[in-house]
Design an enzyme around this catalytic site. Structure first.
Site, PDB file in Angstrom:
ATOM      1  N   LEU A  75       8.795 -25.267 -10.427  1.00 52.86           N
ATOM      2  CA  LEU A  75       9.859 -24.679  -9.596  1.00 52.86           C
ATOM      3  C   LEU A  75       9.437 -24.621  -8.124  1.00 52.86           C
ATOM      4  O   LEU A  75       8.260 -24.460  -7.811  1.00 52.86           O
ATOM      5  CB  LEU A  75      10.216 -23.288 -10.125  1.00 52.86           C
ATOM      6  CG  LEU A  75      10.600 -23.285 -11.624  1.00 52.86           C
ATOM      7  CD1 LEU A  75      10.865 -21.887 -12.127  1.00 52.86           C
ATOM      8  CD2 LEU A  75      11.817 -24.182 -11.851  1.00 52.86           C
ATOM      9  N   HIS A 104       2.786   3.289  -8.916  1.00 50.93           N
ATOM     10  CA  HIS A 104       2.566   1.861  -9.200  1.00 50.93           C
ATOM     11  C   HIS A 104       3.780   1.268  -9.917  1.00 50.93           C
ATOM     12  O   HIS A 104       4.173   0.132  -9.669  1.00 50.93           O
ATOM     13  CB  HIS A 104       1.310   1.674 -10.053  1.00 50.93           C
ATOM     14  CG  HIS A 104       0.040   2.099  -9.355  1.00 50.93           C
ATOM     15  ND1 HIS A 104      -0.235   1.748  -8.055  1.00 50.93           N
ATOM     16  CD2 HIS A 104      -1.029   2.833  -9.772  1.00 50.93           C
ATOM     17  CE1 HIS A 104      -1.418   2.253  -7.702  1.00 50.93           C
ATOM     18  NE2 HIS A 104      -1.909   2.917  -8.726  1.00 50.93           N
ATOM     19  N   ASP A 151       0.830  -1.206   0.000  1.00 48.30           N
ATOM     20  CA  ASP A 151       0.000   0.000   0.000  1.00 48.30           C
ATOM     21  C   ASP A 151       0.865   1.258   0.000  1.00 48.30           C
ATOM     22  O   ASP A 151       1.993   1.238   0.478  1.00 48.30           O
ATOM     23  CB  ASP A 151      -0.923  -0.025   1.231  1.00 48.30           C
ATOM     24  CG  ASP A 151      -2.169   0.825   1.028  1.00 48.30           C
ATOM     25  OD1 ASP A 151      -2.386   1.325  -0.093  1.00 48.30           O
ATOM     26  OD2 ASP A 151      -2.925   0.988   2.002  1.00 48.30           O
TER      27      ASP A 151
END
Ligand code: IPE
Ligand code: IPE
Ligand code: MG
Length: 222
Positions: free
Chosen positions: A117, A26, A9
């Site tokens: 993986l 972002h 956040d």
């Protein structure tokens, strides 16, 4: 297993502080995911779940939503080789039917390429609502705790939320039943290996009881 979940956040606030558009926050946030993923094995983390987009985030302006989707696709496309090299399995948690086709394609490609993986399992919570997933598990026939847990994610050991907020925002409600919480003021785009190390060291100092008594507890004779 050591499962760390992160509510990433503060991207918007990071950008606002710099008078940049929210998308710049972002973009920088995606870099933090890369850093944290790289630092995870040294912290003993086997499972890392990051909250990238909540089902409630669809209510944000369309331009921000599509910028987030574009960034997500870039992240998936750019990290695929890195993940393969580092033994990272990538998968998503949440609804898939509302994701743009291009995001879904990139997601499925990385899921396929990393399916075998085992060093770290990175789960990306996307169009994610914990309440909806619990309802769906019940609708699909889960009746016991074990059946619920099988349909949901593994129990969380440590939940980290950045940017000073102290709430779950519909994230991993079932899985956090006995999680330890670590809240930090650090905004997600500034979060790095040292922050992860300090959260894990905070966690290592906690005493987990799961409703019982502390390990090695000895009654003082009356
Ligand atoms: C977290 O940052 C990223 C997403 C929710 C997609 P925010 O965008 O919530 O940043 P703030 O909370 O507005 O600072
Ligand atoms: C939670 O953050 C969702 C993600 C981090 C993807 P929000 O910023 O959307 O949560 P609220 O609205 O502050 O609770
Ligand atoms: Mg926020």
């Amino acid at each position: 297993m050591f499962h760390v979940a992160i509510i990433m956040d503060g991207n918007g606030r990071w950008a606002s502080e710099r008078r940049l558009p929210r998308v710049a926050g972002h973009r920088q946030g995606a870099e933090s995911v890369r850093r944290v993923l790289e630092a995870a094995p040294a912290e003993g983390i086997t499972d890392l779940t990051v909250y990238a987009f909540s089902s409630d985030n669809w209510s944000r302006p369309a331009a921000e939503v599509s910028a987030l989707m574009r960034l997500l696709r870039h992240f998936l496309d750019n990290q695929i080789d890195n993940c393969i090299r580092n033994g990272v399995r990538v998968s998503a948690a949440g609804r898939r039917d509302r994701l743009p086709r291009i995001v879904l394609d990139s997601l499925e490609r990385v899921e396929r390429a990393t399916a075998g993986l085992t060093r770290v399992h990175l789960r990306i919570a996307l169009d994610y609502s914990s309440r909806d997933l619990m309802l769906e598990a019940v609708r699909c026939g889960a009746r016991t705790r074990e059946e619920m847990s099988r349909r949901l994610l593994p129990d969380v050991d440590l939940l980290i939320r950045t940017a000073g907020e102290q709430r779950l925002s519909d994230f991993l409600l079932w899985e956090c039943a006995y999680a330890e919480f670590h809240f930090t003021q650090r905004l997600w785009p500034d979060f790095g290996a040292a922050d992860l190390a300090s959260a894990v060291s905070d966690f290592r100092g906690r005493q987990r009881r799961f409703g019982g008594l502390p390990q090695g507890y000895c009654e003082i004779p009356a």
